[in-house]
Scaffold this active site. Sequence first.
Site, mmCIF file in Angstrom:
data_model
loop_
_atom_site.group_PDB
_atom_site.id
_atom_site.type_symbol
_atom_site.label_atom_id
_atom_site.label_comp_id
_atom_site.label_asym_id
_atom_site.label_seq_id
_atom_site.Cartn_x
_atom_site.Cartn_y
_atom_site.Cartn_z
ATOM 1 N N LEU A 92 0.837 -1.085 -0.061
ATOM 2 C CA LEU A 92 0.071 -0.118 0.066
ATOM 3 C C LEU A 92 1.004 1.097 -0.077
ATOM 4 O O LEU A 92 1.966 1.252 0.817
ATOM 5 C CB LEU A 92 -0.860 0.066 1.248
ATOM 6 N N ASP A 93 0.443 2.158 -0.745
ATOM 7 C CA ASP A 93 1.295 3.435 -0.770
ATOM 8 C C ASP A 93 1.201 4.025 0.777
ATOM 9 O O ASP A 93 0.587 3.582 1.678
ATOM 10 C CB ASP A 93 0.422 4.664 -1.528
ATOM 11 N N LYS A 94 2.434 4.694 0.990
ATOM 12 C CA LYS A 94 2.578 5.221 2.238
ATOM 13 C C LYS A 94 1.411 5.943 2.968
ATOM 14 O O LYS A 94 1.266 5.886 3.979
ATOM 15 C CB LYS A 94 3.992 6.236 2.174
ATOM 16 N N THR B 187 -1.712 5.437 2.102
ATOM 17 C CA THR B 187 -3.036 4.943 2.078
ATOM 18 C C THR B 187 -3.075 3.989 3.228
ATOM 19 O O THR B 187 -2.112 3.297 3.843
ATOM 20 C CB THR B 187 -3.058 3.878 1.035
ATOM 21 N N ARG C 51 -5.588 5.953 -7.858
ATOM 22 C CA ARG C 51 -5.067 7.395 -7.988
ATOM 23 C C ARG C 51 -5.044 7.874 -9.541
ATOM 24 O O ARG C 51 -5.745 8.828 -9.661
ATOM 25 C CB ARG C 51 -3.764 7.459 -7.094
#
Length: 550
Positions: free
Chosen positions: A136-138, A140, A239
């Site tokens: 997961l993105d930082k 998120t 995104r």
Amino acid sequence: MSDAGLRLDKFWGRELAGEGVSRGRIKGWIESGLALVDGEVADKGNRKLAPGQDVAIRAAGPEPGEFAAEPVRGDIEAVYEDEQMLVVVKPAGLTTHPAPGEPGPTLVNLLIHQWPDIAAENSSMDPQRPGIVHRLDKDTSGLMAVARTEPARLALSASFAGHETFKVYLALVHGRPKPSQGTIDAPMGRDPRHKTRMAVLPKGGREARSDYRVLWTGPRGLASLVAVRIHTGRTHQIRVHMAHIGHPLLGDAVYGPRENAEWARRPDLLAGLAPRQMLHAFYLRVPHPATGEPVTRWLAPPEDFRTLLAGLTRECLRVGIVGMPGGGKSALLKALRDLGRPCFSADESVAGLYAPGGDGAAMIRQRYGGQYTLDDGGVDKPGLFKAMRESESVRREVMDMVHPMVRHQCEEFFRAHRDEPVAYAEIPLLLEGGWHRNGTVDLVAGVRCPEAKRTGELRELRRLSPEILAVFDSWQWPEADKLAACDVVVDNDKGLAELAEGARNLDETAKAAWERRNREFSDWMDGLWPGLAAELDGQPAAEPAGRGEA
């Protein structure tokens, strides 16, 4: 698989490019027997991949100058745990694993402190990314599956690579996506102009498919809550895809820079409520690495996400005030101003529009060639009023010019006072203009005044002739029809003291309506998460994950 015919080394070079892994290093892993195709060792980088094959790769030990991730004390919540795997809650702001420029502490550092068996020296997994099978993105938040053994990692990696998992995210996006649900099938790759970003590519992109559904849209279409299922796991997929259809995520300065900058300039509290891209990994279903049985969990969004969602609807209750000409609307508005409430007057708005330099004066001068324009540039109001009395077409034309400008100013007034519980606008022709039906106001308050008082005492105070008052009356609905369309009626049958008491009662009623609306939305939001999870699960309500009971 869509990469049929691609060389094994080029496939992994592309997949791991965003994690700072060099192609030379990947070549060494493959030649060391660390790459698998359909569960068997593949030690030739030039091997061509065939349709339907499952691929996996594990990292070797750290190279010179590279160190294994160190344990760091922290508090990571597990919502599923056994000897093979975990499902954990990754908070927003935490990077998944160490990488160039992101030394830590990361989720991996916290995991190996709480579950030491995951560390490379105990599990033989990648020293820097032990247990990680997806990311997961930082910024998120949400659910992540983590392997605790190397066989479990291989099995889980194969499940993710083979699209055997089911992942649904919640996103807060700008605007109102139309249609309200659909599929975004738009191949993605590295943005050729900005190598640190991803983009939808007309040529050469990798397959990327997302299904979205709008769950709720805020007042005036400001923002929407959207559920997104991803069928492919491309970097920044949601995104990029939501920005691609014109609705980037709130707080996403990378893929929605213009919208994010405009949001930051808002004059209300919402401006500070989107410090990150508002994306949450809500629902995860993954085959168990040993049994193959589905492991399913859901997790309500964290506090910052829910606060922003509630804030989108927690705006001022917009109250419109109407009544017959000379019936006491302005006096009621003054009493509300004396209570400290923000108030808007259409009469004051028109006066400003008609003044020298006003937009209304410029439009009337342009339309009528200066016929109703004074030397100073303002509107000749007696002359214009006379023309409106004598010609219905002139009256309608003037109203069609001026009313949209008054409505715009009124909307800007409500927007400027969004953080107040209640704001009031006195609009004589609100009902006639349909403002109560088109969402301009939330509640309509009417002033009821005895006919004898309105046409006698109050008319004389305003210095209106009976004929002029009759003209004003003829341009509006009858009083009975006006009051029948109102939510609240304030009587102006006595003196100013009694009207002030009516203003206080109206204000209490409006504040109660504002509190009721907020309470109802909070209750709806609390029921949304388990209801959505049950729908996704296709069974009675899925077991909530930890904080999912919020």
